[in-house]
Design a protein around this motif. Structure first.
Motif, PDB file in Angstrom:
ATOM      1  N   GLY A  19     -17.019  81.765 -50.621  1.00 18.50           N
ATOM      2  CA  GLY A  19     -18.385  81.237 -50.584  1.00 18.50           C
ATOM      3  C   GLY A  19     -19.422  82.313 -50.300  1.00 18.50           C
ATOM      4  N   GLY A  20     -20.481  82.354 -51.071  1.00 19.63           N
ATOM      5  CA  GLY A  20     -21.562  83.303 -50.815  1.00 19.63           C
ATOM      6  C   GLY A  20     -21.612  84.439 -51.818  1.00 19.63           C
ATOM      7  N   THR A  21     -22.402  85.472 -51.492  1.00 16.02           N
ATOM      8  CA  THR A  21     -22.632  86.581 -52.434  1.00 16.02           C
ATOM      9  C   THR A  21     -22.408  87.945 -51.811  1.00 16.02           C
ATOM     10  N   SER A  22     -21.708  87.989 -50.685  1.00 21.49           N
ATOM     11  CA  SER A  22     -21.453  89.280 -50.049  1.00 21.49           C
ATOM     12  C   SER A  22     -20.456  90.096 -50.866  1.00 21.49           C
ATOM     13  N   ARG A  23     -20.375  91.377 -50.555  1.00 22.46           N
ATOM     14  CA  ARG A  23     -19.421  92.240 -51.241  1.00 22.46           C
ATOM     15  C   ARG A  23     -18.001  91.704 -51.107  1.00 22.46           C
ATOM     16  N   LEU A  41     -15.816  76.542 -60.102  1.00 22.64           N
ATOM     17  CA  LEU A  41     -14.640  76.109 -59.331  1.00 22.64           C
ATOM     18  C   LEU A  41     -14.697  76.617 -57.895  1.00 22.64           C
ATOM     19  N   PHE A  42     -15.548  77.595 -57.646  1.00 22.00           N
ATOM     20  CA  PHE A  42     -15.644  78.186 -56.311  1.00 22.00           C
ATOM     21  C   PHE A  42     -16.840  77.628 -55.541  1.00 22.00           C
ATOM     22  N   ASP A  43     -17.260  76.407 -55.939  1.00 24.82           N
ATOM     23  CA  ASP A  43     -18.482  75.838 -55.382  1.00 24.82           C
ATOM     24  C   ASP A  43     -18.275  75.075 -54.084  1.00 24.82           C
TER      25      ASP A  43
END
Length: 581
Positions: A19-23, A41-43
Motif C-alpha cells: 500500500g502506498g507509493t514509497s520506494r 489488485l493491490f488496492d
C-alpha cells in the motif's frame, strides 16, 4: 460462543508491503507485477496465501491438490480476494525416514515463518497426509491470522478378490497372513495393486482421516469437509466454497484463537472417541492446544472420551471405509449424535461464522450400519484410554476400539526389545522365548529415541505365535502406531526410554500388568528395585551432534504434552516487522 466481526474496510496486513507509493512499496509491488497482475489488485483487497502441501513424494498430497488449489483460487477471486499459491513443507508418513513425525515440528516452524514473513492476510491450509494437517494448523495458530482447512480427501475403496481392502489395515493383516502361512507372497503382491486405486489419503479411519475429522470438529474446516473422497466432484466444490469463505473471514478478522477454545478441543476429543480415531490425534491435538495457550492434558482425553460410544463402523475398528462414511452423511451426522447426547459444546464457533450445532443439527444418517445407533456401538466406552502407573508415570495411551477385549486386563512375562533393530533381529527367530501370554516390550522409539517417534508400536507378532492362529498380543512401547493399525497396543509410554523413563529398565522376564478398566500399567517390581535400576541407567551413545536431528533431540518434549519443540509453544502473533529495503 458469540463472535463480533471487525469493521470493514480497514488497513490489512498486506498493505504494509503493497500500500502506498514509497520506494519500498514500489519494490514489493513492482516485483509481484512481473506475473501479470493489474495495479488495482493491490488496492487493499485481502491477499490470501494458499499453502499447498502438494508433492510427488507425498502420495496422499498428490496431483489432485493442484486441481483443488485452482478451485480455491476461483473462490477467492469470486469473493474479491487476491489468491497466491505458496508451496510449503510436505511431510508424508509413507516416504519420510526416519519418521514423518520427526518433521512435523520442522514443517510447522517453516510454515509459521512463511506466513509471518510474507504479505498474507489469510491462509487456506491445504492438507492431506496426517502430519500435514497438524503442522499447518500449528503454524496458523502460532501466527493467528484468519485460516481455513481444506483437506485433500480420502482414496476410494480398495477391493481384493471381493474383499473390501483398507489402506494400511490390510497391509498389516496380509503381512501377518504371509508370516502365518495363510497367504502366499504372490497373492500379497496381487493385493498391493488394489490397496491404493485413486489419489487421496488412507481410506480407513487412519490418522489422515482422523485429523481431517479433528479439523472439522474443532471448527477449522467447513462442515462436511472431512469425508468427501479425493476424486469426488464435491471435494472440488468444497475447495471453492472455502476459497470464498476465507475472504470474509479476513474481513471479519476471524482468527484461529477465536475458534480454538477449550470447548472446541473437548468437542474434538469426543469426536475422536465416536469415530474410533487414531491414537496419533492425542499428540497432534495436545501440540495444537499448546500453540494457542489452551491448558489441555492427557487427563482431558480420558475424561472427555471415556463414556463416548464408538459409532463409526470403519476400519481398523469396524468393517467399512471412508467412501461409505461420506455416503452415510459423514462427520456432521456424528457431531449431531454427540449433540443430541449432551456430548457437544453446541455454541462452539466454526470458520463458517456459525456455531457447530447450527452446522450439523439437520444432518441425516443415510446408513445406520456405517454410522451406528448408540445401542449398537462398536464399544460403549470408546475414546483413547490413558494409562498410568510405575511403568508410565506421565501416561501411556491405548485405543480400546482396536484392541482385543480379553486382553484389556492381562498379566504377562515381558519379552524385551531394546530398539527397533533388536526387534527385527529377534522376532522371526524360532528360538525366541515367547508365547501368546507374554507382553512384548520395545524401547527407545519415542520422540528422542527413534528419533522422531516412528509408527512401530504395533509390532508384528512372531511367526511361531501367528502359526497357532493367534492374531493379537499385548504390546508396549514409547512409539506411535499407524492410525490404520489395530491390536492391544500400549503407546506413547512417558517418560520415554531415551529420556530415562521406567520403560528403559524393563528386563526380560519382568511381569507387567495391564488393567484398562482401572487405567493402570504396572511393572511388578519393588519401588526400591525400580529406583536402583534407574540409578544405573545411562543415555544411549551416538546421539546427533548437528543439523535438524540435533535441534530436535535437544528441544523435543515428551509425547504426554504433544512432542512439540519447547521453543515453539505459544502464539507468537503476526507482526509485520521491519522492511530491509
Amino acid at each position: 460462543m458469540a463472535f463480533t466481526p471487525a469493521k470493514w474496510p480497514r488497513r490489512l496486513r498486506s498493505q504494509e508491503w503493497y500500500g502506498g507509493t514509497s520506494r519500498d512499496t514500489i519494490y514489493h509491488r513492482g516485483w509481484l507485477k512481473n506475473q501479470g497482475y493489474p495495479h488495482d489488485l493491490f488496492d487493499g483487497r485481502p491477499i490470501i496465501g494458499i499453502l499447498n502441501t502438494f508433492s510427488e513424494l507425498s502420495p496422499c498430497n498428490g496431483f489432485h491438490m493442484k486441481e483443488l488449489a485452482e478451485k480455491i483460487k476461483a473462490g477467492i477471486w469470486e469473493a474479491g480476494g487476491f489468491p497466491v499459491e505458496v508451496p510449503v513443507f510436505s511431510a508424508s508418513e509413507n516416504t519420510f525416514r526416519p519418521s514423518a513425525m520427526m518433521f512435523r515440528n520442522l514443517a510447522a516452524l517453516a510454515i509459521e515463518e512463511t506466513i509471518r514473513g510474507q504479505p498474507m492476510d489469510g491462509a487456506v491450509l491445504m492438507v492431506g497426509c496426517d502430519k500435514t494437517t497438524p503442522s499447518l494448523m500449528m503454524a496458523a495458530a502460532s501466527c493467528d491470522i484468519p485460516s481455513i482447512v481444506v483437506t485433500g480427501g480420502p482414496m476410494l475403496n480398495g477391493y481384493y478378490r471381493g474383499e473390501r481392502v483398507g489402506s494400511g489395515t490390510h497391509l498389516w493383516k496380509f503381512s501377518e497372513a504371509v508370516k502365518a502361512g495363510e497367504m502366499t507372497q504372490e497373492e500379497f503382491l496381487e493385493a498391493e495393486a488394489s490397496m491404493s486405486r485413486s489419489t487421496g489419503t488412507c481410506n480407513t479411519m487412519g490418522t489422515a482421516s482422523t485429523m481431517a475429522s479433528m479439523a472439522e470438529s474443532l471448527g477449522m474446516a467447513l462442515s462436511g469437509n472431512a469425508a468427501i473422497p479425493a476424486v469426488d466432484s464435491r471435494r472440488r466444490v468444497m475447495a471453492q466454497l472455502s476459497g470464498r469463505r476465507i475472504v470474509q473471514m479476513v474481513k471479519d478478522d476471524m482468527k484461529p484463537s477465536d475458534i480454538l477454545t477449550k470447548e472446541a478441543f473437548e468437542n474434538a476429543i469426543r469426536t475422536n472417541a465416536a469415530i474410533g480415531g487414531s491414537t496419533n490425534a492425542v499428540i497432534h491435538i495436545l501440540a495444537l492446544a499448546g500453540r494457542v495457550g489452551i491448558d489441555l492434558t492427557l487427563e482431558d482425553w480420558d475424561r472427555c472420551g471415556r463414556d463416548v460410544p464408538t459409532i463409526v463402523n470403519l476400519m481398523p475398528s469396524g468393517k467399512y471405509l471412508m467412501e461409505e462414511f461420506f455416503y452415510a452423511g459423514g462427520l456432521p451426522v456424528v457431531l449431531k449424535r454427540l449433540g443430541e447426547g449432551g456430548l457437544l459444546h453446541k455454541d462452539a464457533l466454526t470458520v463458517s461464522g456459525r456455531s457447530i450445532w447450527e452446522e450439523v443439527k439437520d444432518a441425516v444418517n443415510h446408513n445406520e450400519d456405517v454410522i451406528l445407533p448408540t445401542d449398537k456401538a462398536l464399544t460403549q466406552s470408546g475414546g483413547i484410554v490413558v494409562l498410568k502407573g510405575n511403568l508410565a508415570p506421565k501416561g501411556a495411551v491405548l485405543k480400546p476400539s482396536a484392541a482385543t477385549a480379553s486382553l484389556l486386563q492381562h498379566r504377562g512375562r515381558a519379552v524385551v526389545f531394546e530398539d527397533i533393530d533388536d526387534y527385527k533381529a529377534k522376532i522371526e527367530d524360532p528360538d525366541l522365548d515367547i508365547d501368546e501370554t507374554c507382553v512384548m516390550v520395545m524401547k527407545n522409539c519415542g520422540p528422542k529415541g527413534y528419533p522422531g517417534m516412528a509408527e512401530v508400536g504395533n509390532m508384528g507378532l512372531p511367526p511361531k505365535v501367528l502359526q497357532k492362529g493367534i492374531t493379537d498380543m499385548v504390546r508396549i512401547s514409547d512409539a506411535r502406531m499407524s492410525g490404520t493399525a489395530y491390536g492391544t497396543v500400549v503407546l506413547h509410554t512417558s517418560p520415554e526410554a531415551a529420556a530415562g523413563g521406567p520403560l528403559a529398565v524393563v528386563r526380560d522376564g519382568d511381569v507387567i500388568e495391564l488393567d484398562v478398566k482401572n487405567r493402570r500399567l504396572h511393572l511388578d517390581i519393588s519401588d526400591a528395585e525400580l529406583a536402583a535400576r534407574l540409578a544405573r541407567w545411562a543415555p544411549l551413545p551416538d546421539q546427533p551432534t548437528s543439523g535438524y536431528a540435533w535441534l530436535h533431540q535437544q528441544h523435543v518434549e515428551g509425547a504426554d504434552t504433544g512432542a512439540d519443540l519447547d521453543f515453539l509453544k505459544g502464539c507468537r502473533g503476526n507482526p509485520v516487522g521491519k522492511d530491509s529495503h
